[in-house]
Design a protein around this motif. Structure first.
Motif, mmCIF file in Angstrom:
data_model
loop_
_atom_site.group_PDB
_atom_site.id
_atom_site.type_symbol
_atom_site.label_atom_id
_atom_site.label_comp_id
_atom_site.label_asym_id
_atom_site.label_seq_id
_atom_site.Cartn_x
_atom_site.Cartn_y
_atom_site.Cartn_z
ATOM 1 N N CYS A 3 0.846 -1.187 0.000
ATOM 2 C CA CYS A 3 0.000 0.000 0.000
ATOM 3 C C CYS A 3 0.885 1.242 0.000
ATOM 4 O O CYS A 3 1.641 1.455 0.944
ATOM 5 C CB CYS A 3 -0.897 0.018 1.229
ATOM 6 N N VAL A 4 0.808 2.030 -1.047
ATOM 7 C CA VAL A 4 1.583 3.257 -1.162
ATOM 8 C C VAL A 4 0.855 4.326 -0.351
ATOM 9 O O VAL A 4 -0.260 4.717 -0.685
ATOM 10 C CB VAL A 4 1.749 3.684 -2.640
ATOM 11 N N ILE A 5 1.503 4.785 0.718
ATOM 12 C CA ILE A 5 0.843 5.665 1.676
ATOM 13 C C ILE A 5 1.355 7.095 1.522
ATOM 14 O O ILE A 5 2.550 7.355 1.639
ATOM 15 C CB ILE A 5 1.088 5.189 3.118
ATOM 16 N N SER A 6 0.430 7.996 1.270
ATOM 17 C CA SER A 6 0.723 9.426 1.164
ATOM 18 C C SER A 6 -0.342 10.177 1.958
ATOM 19 O O SER A 6 -1.297 9.576 2.454
ATOM 20 C CB SER A 6 0.674 9.859 -0.300
ATOM 21 N N GLN A 7 -0.202 11.499 2.034
ATOM 22 C CA GLN A 7 -1.239 12.308 2.693
ATOM 23 C C GLN A 7 -2.589 12.085 2.026
ATOM 24 O O GLN A 7 -3.608 11.957 2.705
ATOM 25 C CB GLN A 7 -0.863 13.798 2.639
ATOM 26 N N GLY A 49 2.587 -1.560 4.297
ATOM 27 C CA GLY A 49 2.472 -0.194 3.802
ATOM 28 C C GLY A 49 3.852 0.308 3.401
ATOM 29 O O GLY A 49 4.866 -0.191 3.877
ATOM 30 N N LEU A 50 3.890 1.289 2.528
ATOM 31 C CA LEU A 50 5.131 1.943 2.112
ATOM 32 C C LEU A 50 4.865 3.437 2.089
ATOM 33 O O LEU A 50 4.040 3.911 1.302
ATOM 34 C CB LEU A 50 5.577 1.467 0.733
ATOM 35 N N THR A 51 5.532 4.173 2.978
ATOM 36 C CA THR A 51 5.269 5.602 3.065
ATOM 37 C C THR A 51 6.055 6.379 2.013
ATOM 38 O O THR A 51 7.204 6.080 1.736
ATOM 39 C CB THR A 51 5.625 6.169 4.460
ATOM 40 N N ILE A 52 5.387 7.382 1.467
ATOM 41 C CA ILE A 52 6.021 8.350 0.584
ATOM 42 C C ILE A 52 6.842 9.287 1.471
ATOM 43 O O ILE A 52 6.567 9.432 2.656
ATOM 44 C CB ILE A 52 4.933 9.134 -0.197
ATOM 45 N N LYS A 53 7.817 9.947 0.894
ATOM 46 C CA LYS A 53 8.721 10.830 1.649
ATOM 47 C C LYS A 53 8.001 11.675 2.682
ATOM 48 O O LYS A 53 6.939 12.223 2.434
ATOM 49 C CB LYS A 53 9.448 11.770 0.686
ATOM 50 N N GLU A 54 8.615 11.756 3.835
ATOM 51 C CA GLU A 54 8.255 12.696 4.905
ATOM 52 C C GLU A 54 6.862 12.504 5.501
ATOM 53 O O GLU A 54 6.248 13.456 5.958
ATOM 54 C CB GLU A 54 8.447 14.129 4.424
ATOM 55 N N LEU A 55 6.361 11.312 5.510
ATOM 56 C CA LEU A 55 5.090 11.029 6.179
ATOM 57 C C LEU A 55 5.436 10.405 7.533
ATOM 58 O O LEU A 55 5.998 9.317 7.586
ATOM 59 C CB LEU A 55 4.244 10.069 5.341
ATOM 60 N N SER A 56 5.110 11.092 8.593
ATOM 61 C CA SER A 56 5.520 10.596 9.910
ATOM 62 C C SER A 56 4.632 9.453 10.379
ATOM 63 O O SER A 56 3.471 9.347 9.998
ATOM 64 C CB SER A 56 5.503 11.732 10.930
ATOM 65 N N LYS A 57 5.189 8.619 11.223
ATOM 66 C CA LYS A 57 4.469 7.455 11.735
ATOM 67 C C LYS A 57 3.209 7.852 12.502
ATOM 68 O O LYS A 57 2.204 7.177 12.438
ATOM 69 C CB LYS A 57 5.393 6.637 12.630
ATOM 70 N N LEU A 105 6.828 0.016 5.706
ATOM 71 C CA LEU A 105 8.151 0.282 5.158
ATOM 72 C C LEU A 105 8.285 1.790 5.017
ATOM 73 O O LEU A 105 7.329 2.466 4.662
ATOM 74 C CB LEU A 105 8.322 -0.394 3.796
ATOM 75 N N ARG A 106 9.484 2.299 5.264
ATOM 76 C CA ARG A 106 9.640 3.751 5.277
ATOM 77 C C ARG A 106 10.680 4.275 4.300
ATOM 78 O O ARG A 106 11.057 5.424 4.387
ATOM 79 C CB ARG A 106 9.961 4.203 6.682
ATOM 80 N N GLY A 107 11.184 3.492 3.393
ATOM 81 C CA GLY A 107 12.168 4.016 2.450
ATOM 82 C C GLY A 107 12.753 2.936 1.573
ATOM 83 O O GLY A 107 12.329 1.779 1.602
ATOM 84 N N LEU A 150 10.880 8.095 -2.208
ATOM 85 C CA LEU A 150 11.106 7.474 -0.912
ATOM 86 C C LEU A 150 12.355 8.024 -0.240
ATOM 87 O O LEU A 150 13.279 8.474 -0.914
ATOM 88 C CB LEU A 150 11.283 5.957 -1.073
ATOM 89 N N ASP A 151 12.383 7.952 1.086
ATOM 90 C CA ASP A 151 13.595 8.272 1.829
ATOM 91 C C ASP A 151 14.588 7.138 1.611
ATOM 92 O O ASP A 151 14.222 5.962 1.699
ATOM 93 C CB ASP A 151 13.296 8.410 3.324
#
Length: 171
Positions: free
Chosen positions: A78-82, A105-113, A126-128, A167-168
């Protein structure tokens, strides 16, 4: 490059590892880059852009195609963004797939937990690029270093990583 599966379950039954890419429409370009990166590693991908039947004006048909895509996959990313956090479809896809596939899940840049909704706090996130590489290696049962040597994935610290703008790298 890995196969890009389509929706006819009789012609394309689940035969191995396949990652269903869940994302919000506004993140289509980022999701496509992520899908292509994973596909180049040798993992099969289910991504709606590769399937011409998804979309259209019939919601029931669209939902059925999504269900088939999830059922024929072994993993869901799951690509997670705002924007995705406001989606109504992603929580449904996660709920439908939760007992059928491995969901992450996989967060897009700069999305905090702290910004993750409750439905995403029950799945690994996943964060980067570093954690994505580990995920890919685990999905196909290979060592991350060998995938980098084979040039199927890029080192998270490599210059000009194909996902640097999404991604980071250090996470």
């Amino acid at each position: 490059m890995a196969n890009r599966y389509y929706l006819d379950e009789t012609r394309y039954p689940r035969t191995g590892n396949c990652v269903f890419i869940s994302y919000h429409y506004s993140d289509r370009e980022a999701a496509k880059q992520i899908a292509n990166y994973i596909s180049q590693s040798g993992v099969d991908i289910f991504f709606d852009e590769y399937n011409t039947h998804i979309g259209g004006s019939d919601p029931k048909k669209s939902v059925e195609y999504i269900k088939v895509g999830i059922r024929r996959s072994s993993h869901m990313l799951c690509v997670i963004s705002q924007t995705a956090l406001k989606s109504h479809l992603m929580p449904w896809e996660i709920g439908y797939g939760y007992d059928l596939v491995q969901v992450v899940g996989l967060t897009i840049k700069e999305l905090s937990k702290s910004e993750l909704p409750e439905y995403l706090q029950v799945v690994p996130v996943l964060r980067g690029t570093k954690s994505l590489n580990t995920y890919i290696a685990n999905a196909i049962g290979k060592v991350e270093g060998s995938l980098i040597k084979e040039q199927r994935i890029f080192s998270a610290s490599s210059l000009n990583h194909p996902l640097d703008n999404i991604l980071d790298w250090q996470l």
